[in-house]
Design a protein around this motif. Structure first.
Motif, short mmCIF file in Angstrom:
data_model
loop_
_atom_site.label_atom_id
_atom_site.label_comp_id
_atom_site.label_asym_id
_atom_site.label_seq_id
_atom_site.Cartn_x
_atom_site.Cartn_y
_atom_site.Cartn_z
N THR A 118 -7.62 15.15 -5.30
CA THR A 118 -7.19 14.14 -4.32
C THR A 118 -6.04 13.31 -4.88
O THR A 118 -5.29 12.72 -4.13
N ILE A 119 -5.87 13.28 -6.20
CA ILE A 119 -4.78 12.47 -6.76
C ILE A 119 -3.42 12.96 -6.29
O ILE A 119 -2.50 12.17 -6.14
N VAL A 159 0.84 -1.20 0.00
CA VAL A 159 0.00 0.00 0.00
C VAL A 159 0.88 1.25 0.00
O VAL A 159 0.63 2.20 -0.76
N LEU A 160 1.93 1.24 0.82
CA LEU A 160 2.83 2.40 0.87
C LEU A 160 3.48 2.64 -0.49
O LEU A 160 3.62 3.77 -0.94
N LEU A 161 3.85 1.54 -1.14
CA LEU A 161 4.49 1.65 -2.45
C LEU A 161 3.52 2.23 -3.47
O LEU A 161 3.89 3.07 -4.29
N LEU A 166 -3.88 13.58 -1.59
CA LEU A 166 -4.08 12.44 -0.70
C LEU A 166 -2.79 11.62 -0.46
O LEU A 166 -2.44 11.36 0.69
N PRO A 167 -2.07 11.22 -1.51
CA PRO A 167 -0.85 10.43 -1.26
C PRO A 167 0.12 11.17 -0.36
O PRO A 167 0.67 10.62 0.59
N ILE A 199 1.01 4.21 -2.81
CA ILE A 199 0.83 5.63 -2.51
C ILE A 199 2.00 6.45 -3.06
O ILE A 199 1.81 7.49 -3.70
N LEU A 200 3.21 5.92 -2.85
CA LEU A 200 4.39 6.61 -3.37
C LEU A 200 4.32 6.69 -4.89
O LEU A 200 4.61 7.71 -5.50
N VAL A 206 1.62 6.68 -6.80
CA VAL A 206 0.61 7.65 -7.25
C VAL A 206 1.15 9.07 -7.14
O VAL A 206 0.88 9.91 -8.00
N SER A 207 1.94 9.33 -6.08
CA SER A 207 2.44 10.70 -5.92
C SER A 207 3.45 11.06 -7.00
O SER A 207 3.77 12.22 -7.20
N MET A 208 3.97 10.06 -7.71
CA MET A 208 4.92 10.37 -8.79
C MET A 208 4.24 10.42 -10.14
O MET A 208 4.87 10.68 -11.15
N PHE A 209 2.94 10.11 -10.18
CA PHE A 209 2.18 10.15 -11.43
C PHE A 209 2.33 11.48 -12.14
O PHE A 209 2.13 12.52 -11.52
N PRO A 210 2.60 11.47 -13.44
CA PRO A 210 2.44 12.72 -14.16
C PRO A 210 0.93 12.96 -14.32
O PRO A 210 0.20 12.05 -14.71
N VAL A 249 -3.18 10.79 -16.52
CA VAL A 249 -4.54 10.38 -16.19
C VAL A 249 -5.57 11.32 -16.81
O VAL A 249 -6.77 11.15 -16.61
#
Lengths: 280, 330
Positions: free
Chosen positions: A148-149, A108-110, A152-153, A112-113, A115-119, A123
């Motif tokens: 929230t994208i 789950v932590l991975l 939230l992370p 979240i990490l 998603v926080s790097m998503f360009p 999406v």
């Protein structure tokens, strides 16, 4: 004066000169925006470091535009809602991630990490579809959802690191007393988490207030826009006659609350930024 | 980071306390209840992230294999890899055959490498200054934070005004000093516009790097500096031999955060130079295809490629710097 004393003085002068350069570099663009915003339009194109004449016409002009006032209102609604949602979902999730050991926790932590790097642009088309399906296109609520994208992370990540630092004994006492996890969160952790929540809330607020790409793409009409988009789209007849006075006035209006927040809460912001990154 | 080792470690104090079988049973019941609660508490966040990140990402992948258009997303037909690369009538088509795409890839890489390098150098200098003790340090630190807090759009506009070719203060100052004879069209010229973009980005993100480095500097042990001072070693030498190696982990974190951020750059380029090809980044390219040309399939293909590039960079970094990032470590 011997050479050693001289070297010492030269070092001090150099040090303070460097500080002066840093101060000017950091603050000057904002200062220049402020003085541009109070210049009458006839003086706009005279380069000067201190306005020879000044008035508030540019401010009067932007506040007389109902779309700009509306954009400020939208920005406030969006930013506060985003902070509220991020903290609500973040505090419960961070309890699970920070205090309970369970299978799948590192996954789950991975995620979240990750998603926080998503360009954000990756999406964009999929999110556009979701927002349209929920009938939230051209609606600030669609922005609240989409923000929230990135809030939230980050919120979960920072709150989890803070949660981990709290002593075990606190919780053990609650468990011994037979308190349920929900009671443990609200009665034991929440009172201790306020500083961390203030920090992450502040950072989420700034992120939501400043966001541009989603706001530009998911809204269409002037009344639904947020301030960054409104400022980016303030333009005159052509690219060569941009209304610089009103643009600078609008820029100052949206920046002043942030600058005040930064000056008041600089310690919190610094601790939040470093907790998010260094501990990561 | 095996979770099982954490388990036993975590349970040790509880297990030691549960002397009788009845108490031990109560202990495992509490544990099970806690794990159940943990998933319940995670659920809202996981649902939210699925809705705004997971599902849209999958849809973007899917749409990149279709001819979807923005006006009618539902009426999409699968067309295979045509958005990526297709050979038709003796010519190659698709994102991978588009010179503008490759230009935007190059622009993005160039922008990222140059601006992150500059940010690291200046960020370390600012951090070293802020780490020294002097009167008014709090004021300087607040001032340094200001560029970070200003919305990117606003900083782009502020700099666009300062860089204005006819009335901008920067051209004015450079001409007064005598560095240039004629005003430079910073944001419009192909030669200078990338530098204008880099200038704004560097200005805005030095604070972030500086603060991370400052946090690392403040955790350094004082005694080795005292020893170095006693031995009369030159401060510059001390910096390269002692300080730099010690802050490298924090610096690496700052670099990866900034690089990932820079690779997806959009705001500053869009506002400062709009859709000019000489500064267009991958994000600007993808959005232009998606929204302005309404070609969701093609734009999604570009977005997917951007995602893959960033994912690859992240995996490469995690692989190289595995030891520095320890997920779930205490």
């Amino acid at each position: 004066m011997n050479s050693r004393q001289f070297a010492k003085i030269a070092k001090r002068v150099g040090f303070w000169a460097l500080i002066a350069v840093i101060m000017v570099y950091a603050v000057f663009p904002f200062y220049y925006a402020v003085i541009t915003s109070v210049k009458p339009s006839s003086d706009l194109f005279r380069v000067e470091l201190w306005p020879s004449t000044w008035n508030l016409d540019n401010y009067a002009q932007i506040f007389s535009q109902s779309s700009f006032v509306r954009a400020i209102f939208n920005s406030i609604i969006v930013a506060f809602s985003v902070v509220f949602i991020a903290l609500l979902l973040g505090i419960t999730a961070s309890y699970a991630l920070g205090r309970v050991r369970f299978r799948g926790r590192s996954t789950v932590l991975l995620v979240i990490l990750g998603v926080s790097m998503f360009p954000q642009v990756a999406v964009l088309s999929g999110l556009f579809e979701v927002i349209r399906a929920l009938n939230l296109y051209n609606n600030p609520a669609g922005l609240i959802l989409s923000y929230t994208i990135f809030t939230l992370p980050f919120t979960v990540w920072v709150l989890t690191t803070f949660m981990k630092q709290l002593p075990m004994e606190l919780e053990e006492a609650a468990i011994m007393d037979g308190a349920t996890p929900w009671v443990t969160i609200t009665k034991v952790f929440l009172p201790l988490m306020w500083p961390a929540m203030a920090t992450t809330g502040l950072l989420a607020f700034i992120a939501a207030w400043n966001e541009f790409l989603f706001a530009l793409t998911f809204t269409l009409t002037d009344t639904q826009r947020t301030v960054p988009v409104a400022i980016a789209l303030l333009s005159g007849g052509s690219a060569y006659e941009l209304p610089w006075g009103p643009i600078m006035a609008a820029s100052v209006v949206v920046t002043v609350p942030l600058v005040i927040l930064v000056i008041i809460f600089q310690r919190r912001i610094v601790s939040g930024l470093t907790a998010g990154a260094v501990k990561g | 980071m095996s979770s099982s080792s954490h388990h036993s470690h975590q349970n040790a104090p509880l297990g030691a306390r549960s002397a009788t079988p009845a108490r031990r049973q109560r202990g495992t019941k509490v544990r099970r209840q806690r794990v159940k609660a943990a998933w319940l508490f995670l659920a809202p966040m996981l649902i939210a992230l699925t809705l705004v990140a997971g599902w849209p990402l999958l849809r973007t992948f899917f749409l990149s294999f279709t001819d979807a258009s923005l006006s009618d997303l539902g009426a999409a037909n699968l067309i295979g890899f045509e958005n990526y690369l297709v050979y038709d009538n003796g010519r190659w088509f698709g994102v991978l055959a588009d010179p503008v795409w490759w230009q935007s890839v190059w622009n993005t890489v160039y922008f990222s490498v140059v601006s992150v390098s500059l940010e690291v150098v200046f960020g370390v200098i600012v951090a070293l200054i802020l780490n020294a003790e002097f009167k008014g340090r709090v004021i300087v630190r607040a001032a340094v934070l200001i560029p970070w807090a200003i919305p990117t759009i606003v900083s782009a506009q502020m700099w666009a005004w300062m860089l204005n070719d006819q009335f901008g203060i920067i051209n004015h100052l450079l001409m007064v000093v005598g560095i240039i004879d004629n005003p430079i069209a910073w944001t419009a010229s192909a030669t200078y516009s990338m530098w204008a973009v880099i200038m704004v980005d560097v200005w805005k993100t030095i604070p972030f790097v500086a603060l991370l480095v400052l946090a690392a500097l403040q955790m350094l042990p004082k005694d080795c500096y005292e020893a170095a001072e006693v031995d009369g070693i030159h401060p510059v030498r001390v910096f390269f031999k002692v300080t730099l190696p010690l802050i490298t982990p924090a610096l690496m974190v700052a670099v990866i955060f900034r690089l990932l951020d820079a690779l997806r750059v959009f705001d500053v380029i869009y506002v400062l130079t709009s859709n000019s090809t000489s500064t267009m980044s991958m994000s600007v390219y993808a959005r232009q295809q998606l929204v302005e040309f309404q070609d969701v399939g093609y734009g999604s293909a570009a977005s997917t490629l951007l995602f893959l590039i960033i994912a690859l960079a992240t995996v490469a970094y995690l692989y190289i710097g595995r030891k520095q990032i320890q997920l779930g470590g205490d």
